[in-house]
Design a protein around this motif. Structure first.
Motif, PDB file in Angstrom:
ATOM      1  N   ILE A  88       0.846  -1.206   0.000  1.00 38.80           N
ATOM      2  CA  ILE A  88       0.000   0.000   0.000  1.00 38.80           C
ATOM      3  C   ILE A  88       0.878   1.251   0.000  1.00 38.80           C
ATOM      4  N   ALA A  89       1.901   1.274   0.846  1.00 35.81           N
ATOM      5  CA  ALA A  89       2.811   2.427   0.903  1.00 35.81           C
ATOM      6  C   ALA A  89       3.519   2.621  -0.437  1.00 35.81           C
ATOM      7  N   PHE A  90       3.968   1.524  -1.040  1.00 33.81           N
ATOM      8  CA  PHE A  90       4.632   1.587  -2.344  1.00 33.81           C
ATOM      9  C   PHE A  90       3.695   2.189  -3.394  1.00 33.81           C
ATOM     10  N   ALA A  91       2.471   1.679  -3.452  1.00 30.53           N
ATOM     11  CA  ALA A  91       1.502   2.172  -4.432  1.00 30.53           C
ATOM     12  C   ALA A  91       1.205   3.654  -4.219  1.00 30.53           C
ATOM     13  N   LEU A  92       1.049   4.066  -2.967  1.00 32.35           N
ATOM     14  CA  LEU A  92       0.788   5.486  -2.684  1.00 32.35           C
ATOM     15  C   LEU A  92       1.972   6.369  -3.081  1.00 32.35           C
ATOM     16  N   GLU A  94       4.242   5.696  -5.375  1.00 32.20           N
ATOM     17  CA  GLU A  94       4.278   5.719  -6.837  1.00 32.20           C
ATOM     18  C   GLU A  94       3.255   6.712  -7.384  1.00 32.20           C
ATOM     19  N   LEU A  95       2.046   6.679  -6.851  1.00 30.62           N
ATOM     20  CA  LEU A  95       0.991   7.581  -7.300  1.00 30.62           C
ATOM     21  C   LEU A  95       1.367   9.037  -7.064  1.00 30.62           C
ATOM     22  N   VAL A  96       1.875   9.350  -5.886  1.00 29.26           N
ATOM     23  CA  VAL A  96       2.295  10.724  -5.579  1.00 29.26           C
ATOM     24  C   VAL A  96       3.384  11.167  -6.554  1.00 29.26           C
ATOM     25  N   LEU A  97       4.373  10.313  -6.797  1.00 32.86           N
ATOM     26  CA  LEU A  97       5.460  10.674  -7.715  1.00 32.86           C
ATOM     27  C   LEU A  97       4.956  10.887  -9.139  1.00 32.86           C
ATOM     28  N   ILE A  98       4.051  10.036  -9.590  1.00 31.71           N
ATOM     29  CA  ILE A  98       3.503  10.176 -10.941  1.00 31.71           C
ATOM     30  C   ILE A  98       2.736  11.479 -11.074  1.00 31.71           C
ATOM     31  N   LEU A  99       1.915  11.801 -10.093  1.00 34.45           N
ATOM     32  CA  LEU A  99       1.122  13.029 -10.161  1.00 34.45           C
ATOM     33  C   LEU A  99       1.972  14.280  -9.947  1.00 34.45           C
ATOM     34  N   TRP A 100       2.993  14.182  -9.089  1.00 28.67           N
ATOM     35  CA  TRP A 100       3.778  15.350  -8.719  1.00 28.67           C
ATOM     36  C   TRP A 100       4.880  15.665  -9.740  1.00 28.67           C
ATOM     37  N   ILE A 101       5.678  14.647 -10.097  1.00 32.42           N
ATOM     38  CA  ILE A 101       6.816  14.905 -10.975  1.00 32.42           C
ATOM     39  C   ILE A 101       6.759  14.136 -12.298  1.00 32.42           C
ATOM     40  N   LYS A 102       5.649  13.453 -12.549  1.00 30.94           N
ATOM     41  CA  LYS A 102       5.449  12.690 -13.778  1.00 30.94           C
ATOM     42  C   LYS A 102       6.533  11.637 -13.987  1.00 30.94           C
ATOM     43  N   SER A 104       8.360   7.932 -11.803  1.00 33.97           N
ATOM     44  CA  SER A 104       8.351   7.027 -10.665  1.00 33.97           C
ATOM     45  C   SER A 104       9.240   5.837 -10.996  1.00 33.97           C
ATOM     46  N   LEU A 105       9.467   4.989 -10.026  1.00 31.68           N
ATOM     47  CA  LEU A 105      10.296   3.810 -10.252  1.00 31.68           C
ATOM     48  C   LEU A 105       9.691   2.914 -11.331  1.00 31.68           C
ATOM     49  N   LEU A 106       8.399   2.658 -11.242  1.00 27.11           N
ATOM     50  CA  LEU A 106       7.768   1.769 -12.225  1.00 27.11           C
ATOM     51  C   LEU A 106       7.761   2.376 -13.624  1.00 27.11           C
ATOM     52  N   LEU A 107       7.534   3.696 -13.721  1.00 26.41           N
ATOM     53  CA  LEU A 107       7.594   4.346 -15.034  1.00 26.41           C
ATOM     54  C   LEU A 107       9.013   4.309 -15.594  1.00 26.41           C
ATOM     55  N   GLU A 108      10.000   4.497 -14.736  1.00 27.97           N
ATOM     56  CA  GLU A 108      11.396   4.445 -15.167  1.00 27.97           C
ATOM     57  C   GLU A 108      11.737   3.061 -15.708  1.00 27.97           C
ATOM     58  N   ILE A 109      11.333   2.021 -14.994  1.00 29.34           N
ATOM     59  CA  ILE A 109      11.588   0.654 -15.447  1.00 29.34           C
ATOM     60  C   ILE A 109      10.888   0.410 -16.777  1.00 29.34           C
ATOM     61  N   LEU A 110       9.628   0.815 -16.873  1.00 32.12           N
ATOM     62  CA  LEU A 110       8.872   0.646 -18.111  1.00 32.12           C
ATOM     63  C   LEU A 110       9.577   1.326 -19.281  1.00 32.12           C
ATOM     64  N   MET A 111       9.994   2.563 -19.075  1.00 30.89           N
ATOM     65  CA  MET A 111      10.617   3.319 -20.159  1.00 30.89           C
ATOM     66  C   MET A 111      11.993   2.761 -20.539  1.00 30.89           C
ATOM     67  N   LEU A 112      12.700   2.164 -19.606  1.00 31.04           N
ATOM     68  CA  LEU A 112      13.984   1.546 -19.941  1.00 31.04           C
ATOM     69  C   LEU A 112      13.795   0.251 -20.721  1.00 31.04           C
ATOM     70  N   VAL A 113      12.733  -0.489 -20.391  1.00 32.42           N
ATOM     71  CA  VAL A 113      12.508  -1.791 -21.018  1.00 32.42           C
ATOM     72  C   VAL A 113      11.690  -1.672 -22.300  1.00 32.42           C
ATOM     73  N   VAL A 114      10.574  -0.942 -22.231  1.00 31.31           N
ATOM     74  CA  VAL A 114       9.671  -0.793 -23.372  1.00 31.31           C
ATOM     75  C   VAL A 114       9.301   0.683 -23.505  1.00 31.31           C
ATOM     76  N   PRO A 115      10.137   1.472 -24.161  1.00 30.81           N
ATOM     77  CA  PRO A 115       9.854   2.910 -24.271  1.00 30.81           C
ATOM     78  C   PRO A 115       8.535   3.183 -24.995  1.00 30.81           C
ATOM     79  N   ILE A 116       7.775   4.126 -24.463  1.00 27.01           N
ATOM     80  CA  ILE A 116       6.492   4.514 -25.046  1.00 27.01           C
ATOM     81  C   ILE A 116       6.564   6.007 -25.351  1.00 27.01           C
TER      82      ILE A 116
END
Length: 126
Positions: A88-92, A94-102, A104-116
């Motif tokens: 729950i803490a991890f998800a929260l 991640e959500l704060v980071l995505i909304l605040w600075i666009k 997060s760790l999961l977005l970074e991993i996604l973009m390194l592996v499968v850039p969109i």
């Protein structure tokens, strides 16, 4: 700190028989390996070409040590919170980071592996 959460989950799952101190040592070793790998030309070029980190030149030694320390702190926090509450803490976070600075760790991993491209454009406010 989020690396510490991920490493807690993976190590507790894969190496459940290891004692807590050994699990923590393994997490620190994995984070140290990542910090070294993150500063190779391959990853630096990947960050520049596939993520919003256009001017990325790699981390300083102090930054890498700070990342290792934050991983250690995240691991300890996740262990104290347990699986459910740390998820729950991890998800929260991640959500704060995505909304605040666009980003997060999961977005970074996604973009390194499968850039969109659309995600990169959103992160760069285009």
């Amino acid at each position: 700190m989020l690396h510490g959460f991920l490493f807690f989950w993976l190590i507790a799952w894969l190496f459940a028989r290891l004692s807590g101190p050994w699990q923590l040592a393994l997490a620190i070793a994995v984070e140290g390996f990542w910090e070294a790998f993150e500063n190779t030309n391959f990853i630096i070029d990947r960050y520049r070409s596939e993520t919003a980190a256009l001017g990325y030149n790699g981390d300083t030694v102090i930054n890498s040590f700070g990342d290792i320390l934050c991983c250690l702190i995240g691991f300890v926090i996740a262990r104290r919170l347990g699986w459910r509450r740390s998820l729950i803490a991890f998800a929260l976070l991640e959500l704060v980071l995505i909304l605040w600075i666009k980003d997060s760790l999961l977005l970074e991993i996604l973009m390194l592996v499968v850039p969109i491209d659309a995600l990169r454009a959103w992160q760069m406010c285009r």
